[in-house]
Design an enzyme around this catalytic site. Structure first.
Site, mmCIF file in Angstrom:
data_model
loop_
_atom_site.group_PDB
_atom_site.id
_atom_site.type_symbol
_atom_site.label_atom_id
_atom_site.label_comp_id
_atom_site.label_asym_id
_atom_site.label_seq_id
_atom_site.Cartn_x
_atom_site.Cartn_y
_atom_site.Cartn_z
ATOM 1 N N ILE A 3 29.939 0.278 42.488
ATOM 2 C CA ILE A 3 29.403 1.141 43.541
ATOM 3 C C ILE A 3 30.272 2.385 43.730
ATOM 4 O O ILE A 3 29.772 3.491 43.895
ATOM 5 C CB ILE A 3 29.301 0.351 44.862
ATOM 6 C CG1 ILE A 3 28.300 -0.794 44.689
ATOM 7 C CG2 ILE A 3 28.873 1.253 46.005
ATOM 8 C CD1 ILE A 3 28.427 -1.875 45.719
ATOM 9 N N GLU A 4 31.568 2.200 43.673
ATOM 10 C CA GLU A 4 32.469 3.330 43.923
ATOM 11 C C GLU A 4 32.431 4.366 42.805
ATOM 12 O O GLU A 4 32.439 5.572 43.069
ATOM 13 C CB GLU A 4 33.911 2.838 44.088
ATOM 14 C CG GLU A 4 34.159 1.958 45.313
ATOM 15 C CD GLU A 4 34.190 2.756 46.614
ATOM 16 O OE1 GLU A 4 34.018 3.978 46.574
ATOM 17 O OE2 GLU A 4 34.372 2.123 47.669
#
Ligand SMILES: [Ca+2]
Length: 214
Positions: A3-4
């Site tokens: 996600i990051e």
């Protein structure tokens, strides 16, 4: 990490010393960013991180898992023992993220969340739509009268949970009682990584899927 940084593909291109210096000057969150800047400068000064690769996000986050300087100082580790912490490389960054999760209290083999259908009589006061602080936690047993098909969950009834409704405040016209999730301690640990109800749902969803692959 997925996600990051899309599994390390987008690490950011901003010079984070410069980013943090700019944000420190800006009045809105000057105290926070000044502290982060000073921590980062000390890490560089002590040769714990290599200053020539400090490119990351506009807000000063760095590496595969987008650690802020304070997170680097408190939790990052030199797993491969070469005297420098390399958060853009697999060994140190994975070990550092694992150390972070373990240190903030992630409990292996415990659930993170379950999606549930709430009955219409569920009192609104039990529903959390903000990630700032999860309120109204009760033993799961207490909430069973509000959950459809509760028997199927097959969980320890004495475990503390809360109910979240992540869509309510951000999607125009969202229903109040659906979608709803009961969330456990592990879910709150992910919120301390990034305070967003949907972020933590996404992390735990990825985790469930990976778990079945290992
Ligand atoms: Ca290292």
């Amino acid at each position: 990490m997925g996600i990051e940084t899309n599994f390390g593909k987008y690490l950011g291109k901003m010079d984070i010393i410069s980013s943090l210096a700019t944000l420190s000057y800006d009045k809105r969150r000057s105290d926070f960013f000044t502290k982060e800047l000073l921590i980062l400068l000390k890490l560089v000064d002590n040769k714990i991180i290599d200053k020539t690769i400090l490119f990351g996000s506009w807000a000063g986050a760095f590496g595969n898992f987008q650690f802020m300087p304070r997170t680097i100082r408190n939790y990052a580790i030199d797993y491969n023992n070469n005297k420098v912490i390399e958060l853009k490389d697999v060994e140190d960054s994975f070990a550092s993220a694992a150390n972070y999760l373990k240190s903030i209290g992630w409990k292996k083999n415990q659930p993170c969340f379950y999606k549930v259908e709430l009955k219409k009589n569920t009192p609104l006061k039990y529903l959390n739509s903000s990630a700032k602080k999860i309120k109204n936690k009760r033993n799961l047993d207490y909430f069973k009268k509000y959950i459809e098909n509760y028997e199927k969950l097959n969980l320890d009834q004495n475990v503390k949970v809360a109910i979240i409704i992540p869509d309510k405040d951000i999607i125009p016209g969202a229903k109040t009682l659906s979608p709803a999730y009961i969330v456990f301690e592990n879910y709150e640990r992910i919120l301390s990584w990034n305070r967003s109800l949907r972020f933590a749902l996404a992390v735990c969803t990825l985790k469930e899927n990976f778990e079945n692959e290992l």
